[in-house]
Scaffold this motif. Structure first.
Motif, PDB file in Angstrom:
ATOM      1  N   ILE A 147       0.753  -1.074  -0.030  1.00  0.00           N
ATOM      2  CA  ILE A 147      -0.142  -0.107   0.042  1.00  0.00           C
ATOM      3  C   ILE A 147       0.817   1.165  -0.142  1.00  0.00           C
ATOM      4  N   TYR A 148       0.717   2.187  -1.019  1.00  0.00           N
ATOM      5  CA  TYR A 148       1.153   3.490  -1.095  1.00  0.00           C
ATOM      6  C   TYR A 148       0.174   4.375  -0.311  1.00  0.00           C
ATOM      7  N   ILE A 149       0.823   5.032   0.608  1.00  0.00           N
ATOM      8  CA  ILE A 149      -0.130   6.197   1.502  1.00  0.00           C
ATOM      9  C   ILE A 149       0.272   7.417   0.714  1.00  0.00           C
ATOM     10  N   ALA A 150      -0.654   7.868   0.238  1.00  0.00           N
ATOM     11  CA  ALA A 150      -0.632   9.367  -0.505  1.00  0.00           C
ATOM     12  C   ALA A 150      -1.388  10.141   0.298  1.00  0.00           C
ATOM     13  N   GLU A 187       2.429  12.708  11.974  1.00  0.00           N
ATOM     14  CA  GLU A 187       2.145  11.715  13.064  1.00  0.00           C
ATOM     15  C   GLU A 187       1.276  10.760  12.652  1.00  0.00           C
ATOM     16  N   TYR A 188      -0.071  11.412  11.942  1.00  0.00           N
ATOM     17  CA  TYR A 188      -1.220  10.518  11.395  1.00  0.00           C
ATOM     18  C   TYR A 188      -1.066   9.594  10.310  1.00  0.00           C
ATOM     19  N   ASN A 189       0.178   9.914   9.500  1.00  0.00           N
ATOM     20  CA  ASN A 189       0.481   9.272   8.254  1.00  0.00           C
ATOM     21  C   ASN A 189       1.317   7.913   8.916  1.00  0.00           C
ATOM     22  N   GLN A 190       2.251   8.267   9.967  1.00  0.00           N
ATOM     23  CA  GLN A 190       2.881   6.962  10.715  1.00  0.00           C
ATOM     24  C   GLN A 190       1.935   6.099  11.397  1.00  0.00           C
ATOM     25  N   LEU A 208       5.384   4.693   2.435  1.00  0.00           N
ATOM     26  CA  LEU A 208       5.258   5.839   3.370  1.00  0.00           C
ATOM     27  C   LEU A 208       6.142   7.064   2.794  1.00  0.00           C
ATOM     28  N   PRO A 209       5.836   7.869   1.611  1.00  0.00           N
ATOM     29  CA  PRO A 209       6.857   8.763   1.268  1.00  0.00           C
ATOM     30  C   PRO A 209       7.690   9.634   2.219  1.00  0.00           C
ATOM     31  N   GLN A 210       7.224   9.908   3.217  1.00  0.00           N
ATOM     32  CA  GLN A 210       7.958  10.763   4.398  1.00  0.00           C
ATOM     33  C   GLN A 210       9.213   9.930   4.822  1.00  0.00           C
ATOM     34  N   ASP A 250      10.919  12.221   2.004  1.00  0.00           N
ATOM     35  CA  ASP A 250      10.083  13.375   1.534  1.00  0.00           C
ATOM     36  C   ASP A 250       9.565  14.078   2.769  1.00  0.00           C
ATOM     37  N   ALA A 251      10.552  14.555   3.478  1.00  0.00           N
ATOM     38  CA  ALA A 251      10.169  15.420   4.529  1.00  0.00           C
ATOM     39  C   ALA A 251      11.043  16.799   4.643  1.00  0.00           C
ATOM     40  N   ALA A 252      10.841  17.643   5.526  1.00  0.00           N
ATOM     41  CA  ALA A 252      11.260  19.249   5.436  1.00  0.00           C
ATOM     42  C   ALA A 252      12.981  18.947   5.386  1.00  0.00           C
ATOM     43  N   GLN A 253      13.481  18.250   6.525  1.00  0.00           N
ATOM     44  CA  GLN A 253      14.937  18.365   6.853  1.00  0.00           C
ATOM     45  C   GLN A 253      15.803  17.459   5.397  1.00  0.00           C
ATOM     46  N   GLU A 254      14.692  16.298   4.975  1.00  0.00           N
ATOM     47  CA  GLU A 254      15.488  15.670   4.011  1.00  0.00           C
ATOM     48  C   GLU A 254      15.388  16.600   2.516  1.00  0.00           C
ATOM     49  N   ARG A 255      14.530  17.383   2.492  1.00  0.00           N
ATOM     50  CA  ARG A 255      14.521  18.027   1.282  1.00  0.00           C
ATOM     51  C   ARG A 255      15.752  18.993   0.909  1.00  0.00           C
ATOM     52  N   GLU A 256      16.178  19.235   2.388  1.00  0.00           N
ATOM     53  CA  GLU A 256      17.509  20.241   2.375  1.00  0.00           C
ATOM     54  C   GLU A 256      18.756  19.423   1.519  1.00  0.00           C
TER      55      GLU A 256
END
Length: 140
Positions: A7-10, A20-23, A38-40, A45-51
């Motif tokens: 399952i891909y969670i979009a 937190e909800y996605n987790q 889970l993309p994050q 795909d999370a803010a700190q990773e985008r850097e």
């Protein structure tokens, strides 16, 4: 024994509450015998990773995640569906993958529950996590 469905969670992933909800969704699905992208986490795909990564890398990982999935669960909460979630749902629909909407938000549009294009591309709409699990049983 059959292979676990992936399952891909979009879902939106821009606030602490969304992350937190996605987790929580991921953990629930894992505990019910599914594999989860889970993309994050899986596309970082999370803010700190985008850097650390460029956007193209995150995009490619998410596309590959949808491609490898059996089912997409799209979180459709909010006044309007998150644009990234809408893209992922549309892409999955175009690839012939079932998209199950999850909308715990009680607000509705005057002419439907969500945007017409989203509503017509999902195979089912669950209103809570329990209903989502019941819908997913049909796809095992």
């Amino acid at each position: 024994m059959s292979k676990k469905k992936i399952i891909y969670i979009a879902a939106p992933l821009f606030t602490h509450a969304e992350l937190e909800y996605n987790q929580k969704l991921k953990d629930m699905l894992l505990n019910n015998g599914f594999s989860v992208f889970l993309p994050q986490e899986d596309a970082e795909d999370a803010a700190q990773e985008r850097e650390r990564q460029n956007q193209e890398c995150i995009f490619v990982k998410c596309v590959e995640g949808v491609d490898a999935s059996d089912i997409v669960v799209a979180v459709l909460d909010g006044v309007d569906v998150d644009s990234g979630t809408a893209w992922e749902a549309g892409y999955a629909y175009a690839k012939g993958k079932p998209v199950i909407g999850l909308r715990t938000d009680f607000r509705e549009l005057s002419d439907g529950i969500v945007n017409l294009m989203i509503e017509m591309s999902i195979v089912s709409l669950a209103r809570d996590e329990e209903e989502l699990l019941k819908v997913l049983e049909k796809f095992r």
